[in-house]
Design a protein around this motif. Sequence first.
Motif, PDB file in Angstrom:
ATOM      1  N   ARG A 197       0.824  -1.205   0.000  1.00 46.32           N
ATOM      2  CA  ARG A 197       0.000   0.000   0.000  1.00 46.32           C
ATOM      3  C   ARG A 197       0.861   1.259   0.000  1.00 46.32           C
ATOM      4  NH1 ARG A 197      -4.953   1.111   1.993  1.00 46.32           N
ATOM      5  NH2 ARG A 197      -5.120  -1.141   2.171  1.00 46.32           N
ATOM      6  N   PHE A 256       3.745   1.787  -1.115  1.00 45.58           N
ATOM      7  CA  PHE A 256       4.361   2.052  -2.414  1.00 45.58           C
ATOM      8  C   PHE A 256       3.421   2.856  -3.309  1.00 45.58           C
ATOM      9  CE2 PHE A 256       4.660   0.981  -6.935  1.00 45.58           C
ATOM     10  CZ  PHE A 256       5.922   1.470  -7.211  1.00 45.58           C
ATOM     11  N   TRP A 257       2.127   2.493  -3.278  1.00 46.45           N
ATOM     12  CA  TRP A 257       1.182   3.189  -4.158  1.00 46.45           C
ATOM     13  C   TRP A 257       0.995   4.641  -3.753  1.00 46.45           C
ATOM     14  CZ3 TRP A 257       1.134   1.179  -8.531  1.00 46.45           C
ATOM     15  CH2 TRP A 257       1.146  -0.213  -8.716  1.00 46.45           C
ATOM     16  N   HIS A 258       1.149   4.922  -2.462  1.00 46.75           N
ATOM     17  CA  HIS A 258       1.063   6.325  -2.050  1.00 46.75           C
ATOM     18  C   HIS A 258       2.237   7.119  -2.605  1.00 46.75           C
ATOM     19  CE1 HIS A 258      -2.507   5.644   0.136  1.00 46.75           C
ATOM     20  NE2 HIS A 258      -1.950   4.837   1.012  1.00 46.75           N
ATOM     21  N   PHE A 269       3.884   6.323  -5.302  1.00 50.47           N
ATOM     22  CA  PHE A 269       3.655   6.380  -6.748  1.00 50.47           C
ATOM     23  C   PHE A 269       2.693   7.522  -7.101  1.00 50.47           C
ATOM     24  CE2 PHE A 269       1.677   4.673 -10.724  1.00 50.47           C
ATOM     25  CZ  PHE A 269       2.825   4.446 -11.473  1.00 50.47           C
ATOM     26  N   GLU A 270       1.601   7.616  -6.339  1.00 48.52           N
ATOM     27  CA  GLU A 270       0.625   8.689  -6.539  1.00 48.52           C
ATOM     28  C   GLU A 270       1.260  10.059  -6.393  1.00 48.52           C
ATOM     29  OE1 GLU A 270      -2.619   6.896  -4.041  1.00 48.52           O
ATOM     30  OE2 GLU A 270      -3.527   8.841  -4.473  1.00 48.52           O
ATOM     31  N   LEU A 276       3.391  10.992  -9.283  1.00 47.05           N
ATOM     32  CA  LEU A 276       2.598  11.423 -10.430  1.00 47.05           C
ATOM     33  C   LEU A 276       2.092  12.846 -10.219  1.00 47.05           C
ATOM     34  CD1 LEU A 276       0.458   8.221 -11.091  1.00 47.05           C
ATOM     35  CD2 LEU A 276       2.049   9.236 -12.713  1.00 47.05           C
ATOM     36  N   LEU A 315       9.534  10.179 -13.136  1.00 42.70           N
ATOM     37  CA  LEU A 315       8.959   9.183 -12.229  1.00 42.70           C
ATOM     38  C   LEU A 315      10.026   8.240 -11.697  1.00 42.70           C
ATOM     39  CD1 LEU A 315       5.644   7.947 -13.878  1.00 42.70           C
ATOM     40  CD2 LEU A 315       5.924   8.950 -11.608  1.00 42.70           C
ATOM     41  N   ARG A 316      10.909   7.843 -12.587  1.00 34.68           N
ATOM     42  CA  ARG A 316      11.993   6.944 -12.183  1.00 34.68           C
ATOM     43  C   ARG A 316      12.800   7.567 -11.057  1.00 34.68           C
ATOM     44  NH1 ARG A 316      17.288   5.412 -12.212  1.00 34.68           N
ATOM     45  NH2 ARG A 316      17.898   7.561 -12.562  1.00 34.68           N
ATOM     46  N   LEU A 349      10.678   7.785  -7.779  1.00 30.28           N
ATOM     47  CA  LEU A 349      10.533   6.481  -7.109  1.00 30.28           C
ATOM     48  C   LEU A 349      11.858   6.007  -6.548  1.00 30.28           C
ATOM     49  CD1 LEU A 349       8.215   4.485  -9.556  1.00 30.28           C
ATOM     50  CD2 LEU A 349       7.599   5.520  -7.357  1.00 30.28           C
ATOM     51  N   PHE A 377      18.368   1.167 -16.161  1.00 29.38           N
ATOM     52  CA  PHE A 377      17.344   2.126 -16.605  1.00 29.38           C
ATOM     53  C   PHE A 377      16.260   1.393 -17.411  1.00 29.38           C
ATOM     54  CE2 PHE A 377      15.478   5.478 -19.206  1.00 29.38           C
ATOM     55  CZ  PHE A 377      15.462   6.581 -18.368  1.00 29.38           C
ATOM     56  N   GLN A 437      13.942  -0.441 -15.233  1.00 32.72           N
ATOM     57  CA  GLN A 437      13.066   0.477 -14.508  1.00 32.72           C
ATOM     58  C   GLN A 437      11.957   1.026 -15.412  1.00 32.72           C
ATOM     59  OE1 GLN A 437      16.270   2.856 -12.977  1.00 32.72           O
ATOM     60  NE2 GLN A 437      16.754   1.336 -11.409  1.00 32.72           N
ATOM     61  N   MET A 438      12.270   1.214 -16.697  1.00 31.43           N
ATOM     62  CA  MET A 438      11.225   1.638 -17.632  1.00 31.43           C
ATOM     63  C   MET A 438      10.147   0.552 -17.754  1.00 31.43           C
ATOM     64  SD  MET A 438      11.916   4.679 -18.779  1.00 31.43           S
ATOM     65  CE  MET A 438      12.444   4.970 -17.103  1.00 31.43           C
ATOM     66  N   LEU A 489       8.017   0.645 -14.709  1.00 28.79           N
ATOM     67  CA  LEU A 489       7.051   1.760 -14.702  1.00 28.79           C
ATOM     68  C   LEU A 489       5.791   1.402 -15.484  1.00 28.79           C
ATOM     69  CD1 LEU A 489       9.041   5.081 -15.227  1.00 28.79           C
ATOM     70  CD2 LEU A 489       7.864   4.274 -13.176  1.00 28.79           C
ATOM     71  N   PHE A 499      -1.530   0.051 -11.197  1.00 25.04           N
ATOM     72  CA  PHE A 499      -2.110   1.157 -10.423  1.00 25.04           C
ATOM     73  C   PHE A 499      -3.585   1.350 -10.747  1.00 25.04           C
ATOM     74  CE2 PHE A 499      -2.516   5.966  -9.829  1.00 25.04           C
ATOM     75  CZ  PHE A 499      -2.665   5.890  -8.453  1.00 25.04           C
ATOM     76  N   TRP A 501      -5.457  -1.104  -8.893  1.00 25.52           N
ATOM     77  CA  TRP A 501      -5.231  -1.202  -7.452  1.00 25.52           C
ATOM     78  C   TRP A 501      -6.406  -0.611  -6.706  1.00 25.52           C
ATOM     79  CZ3 TRP A 501      -3.943   2.993  -3.925  1.00 25.52           C
ATOM     80  CH2 TRP A 501      -3.697   2.524  -2.617  1.00 25.52           C
TER      81      TRP A 501
END
Lengths: 195, 63
Positions: free
Chosen positions: A123, A125-127, A129-130, A133, A179-180, A183, B40, B43-44, B47, B54, B57
């Motif tokens: 869970r 992790f998704w926070h 991720f959000e 974004l 994003l990479r 994260l 890299f 990781q792509m 993603l 997501f 989820w």
Amino acid sequence: MTDTRNAEIISGFRPQMLKFARLQLQDDSGAEDAVQEAIEAALGGIDRFAGRSALKTWIFTILRHKIIDALRERGRTVQVSSLERDESELDEAFDALFKENAHWSPQSRPKPWGDPEEALQQRQFWHVFETCLEILPARTARVFMMREFLGFETDEICTTLALTTSNCNVILHRARAGLRQCLNQGWFAGEAQPC
Amino acid sequence: MLSCKHTTHLLSEALDRPLSRRERFALRFHLLFCRGCRAFQGQMDFLRKASRSFIHWRDAGDQ
Ligand SMILES: [Zn+2]
């Protein structure tokens, strides 16, 4: 999961969206328009969302994008810049990972992420991720989500948002690289090293 | 030889369009010798997978 349920969820976000838009635009009818446009734009493809979080991230991204467009039209660059982390700022952060010769500088060379699959089960992790974004510039995030959440082809995205193909490619790369990095710092760097 | 920065662009575009033979060859050659770009690339791919997960989820708040 049906479209109707997602449409209901979206209309549930409406008050919060309006509040956000009013705050940014300082204008009630402009705010109504932005929210309406964002909702209409978000409806295409919502059947793919099974969870509330992702749907909310998506619709607020579109709203941010609409608000920024509206502010730009009014020539309010100051407010735009306070609302949006600049795209060029992200590019600079990415460029800083490289040496003069465009190869990785030793301290920022990417290292494999421990157990990324396991992250997907968590869970927390998704926070992260959000949040990652949410801090992307609005247009960057929108293009990324159209591609990766809704599965549009790049040329469909370019046409919809009136961008050139190379522009689209640059934006997608910016989003992914951003994003990479987010994260990497927000999740994978904190991971315990395997002993 | 591709630079790492150029390689990251190709790795991103590879997720959106088929690369040309020439691009594929240059990319494969670079990746053979560059750990950083291999990471890299992984990781792509991650993603993409994470984004697809997501949208499915479901938070505790979801019914
Ligand atoms: Zn490299």
